[in-house]
Scaffold this motif. Structure first.
Motif, PDB file in Angstrom:
ATOM      1  N   UNK A  56      -7.067 -10.668  -6.608  1.00  0.00           N
ATOM      2  CA  UNK A  56      -5.895  -9.820  -6.822  1.00  0.00           C
ATOM      3  C   UNK A  56      -5.011  -9.844  -5.572  1.00  0.00           C
ATOM      4  N   UNK A  57      -3.686 -10.019  -5.735  1.00  0.00           N
ATOM      5  CA  UNK A  57      -2.807  -9.965  -4.559  1.00  0.00           C
ATOM      6  C   UNK A  57      -2.816  -8.553  -3.966  1.00  0.00           C
ATOM      7  N   UNK A  58      -2.689  -8.452  -2.650  1.00  0.00           N
ATOM      8  CA  UNK A  58      -2.699  -7.113  -2.027  1.00  0.00           C
ATOM      9  C   UNK A  58      -1.526  -6.268  -2.499  1.00  0.00           C
ATOM     10  N   UNK A  59      -1.757  -4.984  -2.609  1.00  0.00           N
ATOM     11  CA  UNK A  59      -0.717  -4.035  -3.007  1.00  0.00           C
ATOM     12  C   UNK A  59       0.124  -3.722  -1.761  1.00  0.00           C
ATOM     13  N   UNK A  60       1.406  -4.062  -1.754  1.00  0.00           N
ATOM     14  CA  UNK A  60       2.237  -3.831  -0.566  1.00  0.00           C
ATOM     15  C   UNK A  60       2.332  -2.354  -0.193  1.00  0.00           C
ATOM     16  N   UNK A  61       2.109  -1.457  -1.155  1.00  0.00           N
ATOM     17  CA  UNK A  61       2.177  -0.027  -0.861  1.00  0.00           C
ATOM     18  C   UNK A  61       0.985   0.438  -0.039  1.00  0.00           C
ATOM     19  N   UNK A  62      -0.101  -0.354  -0.033  1.00  0.00           N
ATOM     20  CA  UNK A  62      -1.307   0.074   0.679  1.00  0.00           C
ATOM     21  C   UNK A  62      -1.336  -0.406   2.125  1.00  0.00           C
ATOM     22  N   UNK A  63      -0.358  -1.258   2.525  1.00  0.00           N
ATOM     23  CA  UNK A  63      -0.342  -1.745   3.899  1.00  0.00           C
ATOM     24  C   UNK A  63       0.324  -0.712   4.801  1.00  0.00           C
ATOM     25  N   UNK A  64      -0.202  -0.562   6.028  1.00  0.00           N
ATOM     26  CA  UNK A  64       0.375   0.437   6.933  1.00  0.00           C
ATOM     27  C   UNK A  64       1.792   0.052   7.365  1.00  0.00           C
ATOM     28  N   UNK A  65       2.603   1.045   7.608  1.00  0.00           N
ATOM     29  CA  UNK A  65       3.957   0.826   8.101  1.00  0.00           C
ATOM     30  C   UNK A  65       3.905   0.522   9.596  1.00  0.00           C
ATOM     31  N   UNK A  66       4.789  -0.365  10.083  1.00  0.00           N
ATOM     32  CA  UNK A  66       4.801  -0.690  11.531  1.00  0.00           C
ATOM     33  C   UNK A  66       5.294   0.453  12.384  1.00  0.00           C
TER      34      UNK A  66
END
Length: 66
Positions: A56-66
């Motif tokens: 499954x491609x990673x969910x962009x909403x679950x990646x931390x913000x810089x």
């Protein structure tokens, strides 16, 4: 974790819509039958589900913000 003991012909309800029957037990293996009213609920063997999670491609909403 819940651990249950079953005999052939026993069943368990999951919610109001899914029933799992023990159809046969032989040689340390159990054959299960799933009866569900809600056909939109997917049922997967664990090893298939795990492989799907890896692909499954990673969910962009679950990646931390810089």
């Amino acid at each position: 974790m819940l651990s249950l003991t079953f005999k052939n012909g026993d069943s368990v309800m999951i919610g109001d819509d899914m029933e799992i029957f023990v159809e046969d037990i032989h040689g340390g293996r159990a054959r299960l039958r799933f009866k569900t009213v809600d056909k939109s609920v997917p049922i997967w063997r664990r090893e298939i589900w795990e492989q799907m999670q890896l692909e499954k491609p990673p969910d962009p909403r679950s990646e931390p913000c810089p």
